[in-house]
Design an enzyme around this catalytic site. Structure first.
Site, PDB file in Angstrom:
ATOM      1  N   CYS A   1     -84.204  59.595  24.733  1.00  0.00           N
ATOM      2  CA  CYS A   1     -85.024  58.732  25.321  1.00  0.00           C
ATOM      3  C   CYS A   1     -86.193  58.461  24.769  1.00  0.00           C
ATOM      4  O   CYS A   1     -86.944  59.331  24.036  1.00  0.00           O
ATOM      5  CB  CYS A   1     -85.594  59.034  26.816  1.00  0.00           C
ATOM      6  SG  CYS A   1     -86.729  58.006  27.464  1.00  0.00           S
TER       7      CYS A   1
ATOM      8  N   THR B   1     -88.404  55.725  25.756  1.00  0.00           N
ATOM      9  CA  THR B   1     -89.095  55.139  26.557  1.00  0.00           C
ATOM     10  C   THR B   1     -90.836  55.215  26.621  1.00  0.00           C
ATOM     11  O   THR B   1     -91.691  54.598  26.412  1.00  0.00           O
ATOM     12  CB  THR B   1     -88.868  55.435  28.239  1.00  0.00           C
ATOM     13  OG1 THR B   1     -87.539  54.983  28.466  1.00  0.00           O
ATOM     14  CG2 THR B   1     -89.798  54.489  29.187  1.00  0.00           C
TER      15      THR B   1
HETATM   16  P1  IMP Z   1     -81.368  64.867  28.818  1.00  0.00           P
HETATM   17  O1  IMP Z   1     -80.358  65.767  29.504  1.00  0.00           O
HETATM   18  O2  IMP Z   1     -82.672  65.579  28.132  1.00  0.00           O
HETATM   19  O3  IMP Z   1     -80.090  64.523  27.622  1.00  0.00           O
HETATM   20  O4  IMP Z   1     -81.472  63.720  29.635  1.00  0.00           O
HETATM   21  C1  IMP Z   1     -80.525  62.839  30.302  1.00  0.00           C
HETATM   22  C2  IMP Z   1     -81.290  61.669  30.990  1.00  0.00           C
HETATM   23  O5  IMP Z   1     -81.786  60.797  30.237  1.00  0.00           O
HETATM   24  C3  IMP Z   1     -80.322  60.967  31.791  1.00  0.00           C
HETATM   25  O6  IMP Z   1     -79.759  61.588  33.085  1.00  0.00           O
HETATM   26  C4  IMP Z   1     -81.157  59.511  32.356  1.00  0.00           C
HETATM   27  O7  IMP Z   1     -82.048  59.807  33.390  1.00  0.00           O
HETATM   28  C5  IMP Z   1     -81.922  59.554  31.074  1.00  0.00           C
HETATM   29  N1  IMP Z   1     -81.488  58.634  30.013  1.00  0.00           N
HETATM   30  C6  IMP Z   1     -80.178  58.247  29.536  1.00  0.00           C
HETATM   31  N2  IMP Z   1     -79.977  57.308  28.820  1.00  0.00           N
HETATM   32  C7  IMP Z   1     -81.447  57.020  28.560  1.00  0.00           C
HETATM   33  C8  IMP Z   1     -81.976  55.997  27.447  1.00  0.00           C
HETATM   34  O8  IMP Z   1     -81.387  55.411  26.540  1.00  0.00           O
HETATM   35  N3  IMP Z   1     -83.256  56.088  27.424  1.00  0.00           N
HETATM   36  C9  IMP Z   1     -83.945  56.738  28.420  1.00  0.00           C
HETATM   37  N4  IMP Z   1     -83.626  57.636  29.323  1.00  0.00           N
HETATM   38  C10 IMP Z   1     -82.526  57.747  29.179  1.00  0.00           C
END
Ligand code: IMP
Length: 369
Positions: A199, A201
């Protein structure tokens, strides 16, 4: 040592991330790691491993959802494919359920994601027409769930499904966002803005709140209103280790959602490829990355920016040992907390804030050269 309850944590300033805290051990009369009961309820369904895989095109299709389901976890089928292909994915998941023995088949949760706006409603209508009696959850999946776009879609979906299907909505970062969606009929709310491993953001917009503090803020809101007691909190974004699952639960989550943890497994969608160094990899990408925009809509519109990145991750093999290791971490944590079940884990456990050197000491530093 100053100790903090989830209430104190919600009031704590500044906001805290997973690595800013540890959990304080207490006297335990639990004799074995196999004693504690790890079952949690999320939007009306039981999970024995409190983990849901993300609705992302490199994480969850029917294979991931069926394998995780049998293990006692679950997955939400992503929406970044044509409506027809998504209907095909749901049908394949139902085939997998039909092939499975009754005990395990009931554990497989059928949960597709939709977006918002006209496309989201169209997708919902198609899914609802074909699978209304087979769905367990429907996930309304949008970056900023505390929004009119979400409320419009949520009220339409709720008017159609009533209480027959659990509605998973998100994401939100605050207690206000939680109560807004709970009031509108969500049964589970994804909590976490900007914490995902793919992410951007927070970097592109400056917005976001460390997921742990968001969860505590939402849980405090949930505690204030009995009408929200059935609404589950899903901590979403930034889970790296089993400890982060435990910390999420102590802060108020009913389960976590993971992308990266289950990325590049045998069950995640996408091909394994061999890189120049001879090692095997798979792609893991944010759903707001430029790569996804290029695939779906001929690239980013001028004047817009990507809020996600795409990366490659060394191939990990089957998802099962990863899920089991996370379950093992949770079970062991429950012995330190003297907790027979998830509720006791939260009630018995306090957080301690740590410094950078505390974090350094936490890792297996004996391996450092
Ligand atoms: P991770 O488990 O830290 O890899 O985060 C996964 C989470 O990131 C997902 O469940 C979404 O809520 C969020 N997410 C998915 N794609 C994006 C993106 O492109 N930008 C920001 N957040 C994302």
């Amino acid at each position: 040592m100053k100790k903090y309850s989830y209430r104190d944590l919600a009031n704590f300033s500044p906001s805290l991330a997973y690595d800013d805290v540890l959990l304080v051990p207490t006297f335990s009369s639990i004799r074995s790691r196999l004693e504690p009961e790890t079952t949690t309820t999320v939007a009306g369904k039981s999970l024995t491993i409190p983990i849901v895989s993300s609705p992302m095109d490199t994480i969850t299709d029917y294979k991931m959802a069926s394998v995780l389901g049998r293990l006692g976890a679950s997955g939400i089928i992503h929406r970044f494919l044509s409506v027809e292909d998504q209907l095909g994915q749901i049908a394949k998941l139902l085939d997998e359920k039909a092939k499975t023995d009754k005990f395990n088949s009931e554990k497989i949760i059928v949960a597709p994601a939709i977006g918002v706006g006209r496309e989201g409603l169209y997708r919902f209508e198609k899914i609802w027409r074909e699978f209304s009696t087979s769905l367990d959850w429907i996930a309304i999946d949008i970056a900023n769930g505390h929004s009119s776009l979400m409320l419009e879609t949520l009220s339409h979906v709720k008017s159609k499904v009533g209480n027959s299907v659990g509605i998973v909505a998100g994401n939100v970062a605050t207690g206000e966002g939680f109560s807004c969606l709970a009031e509108a009929g969500a049964d589970a709310i994804r909590v976490g803005i900007g914490g995902g491993s793919i992410c951007k953001t927070r970097i592109m917009t400056g917005f976001g709140v460390p997921t742990l503090s968001s969860v505590a803020d939402c849980y405090r809101e949930k505690q204030k209103n009995n009408l929200y007691s059935h609404v589950s909190i899903i901590a979403d974004g930034g889970i790296r280790n089993p400890a982060d699952v435990v910390k999420s639960i102590v802060a108020g989550a009913d389960c976590v959602m993971v992308g990266r943890v289950f990325a590049a497994t045998k069950e995640s969608p996408g091909e394994v490829f061999k890189s120049a160094n001879g090692k095997m990899y798979k792609v893991y990408r944010g759903m707001a990355s430029e790569e996804v925009q290029i695939d779906a809509k001929n690239g980013l519109k001028p004047g817009t920016c990507a809020e996600g990145v795409s990366t490659t991750i060394p191939y990990k093999g089957s998802v099962e040992p990863i899920a089991m290791e996370f379950l093992g971490g949770l079970r062991s944590a429950m012995t330190y907390a003297n907790a027979k079940d998830i509720l006791e884990l939260r009630q018995n456990t306090m957080f301690a804030q740590i410094t950078g050197s505390g974090l350094d000491e936490s890792h297996a530093f004996g391996t450092k050269k």
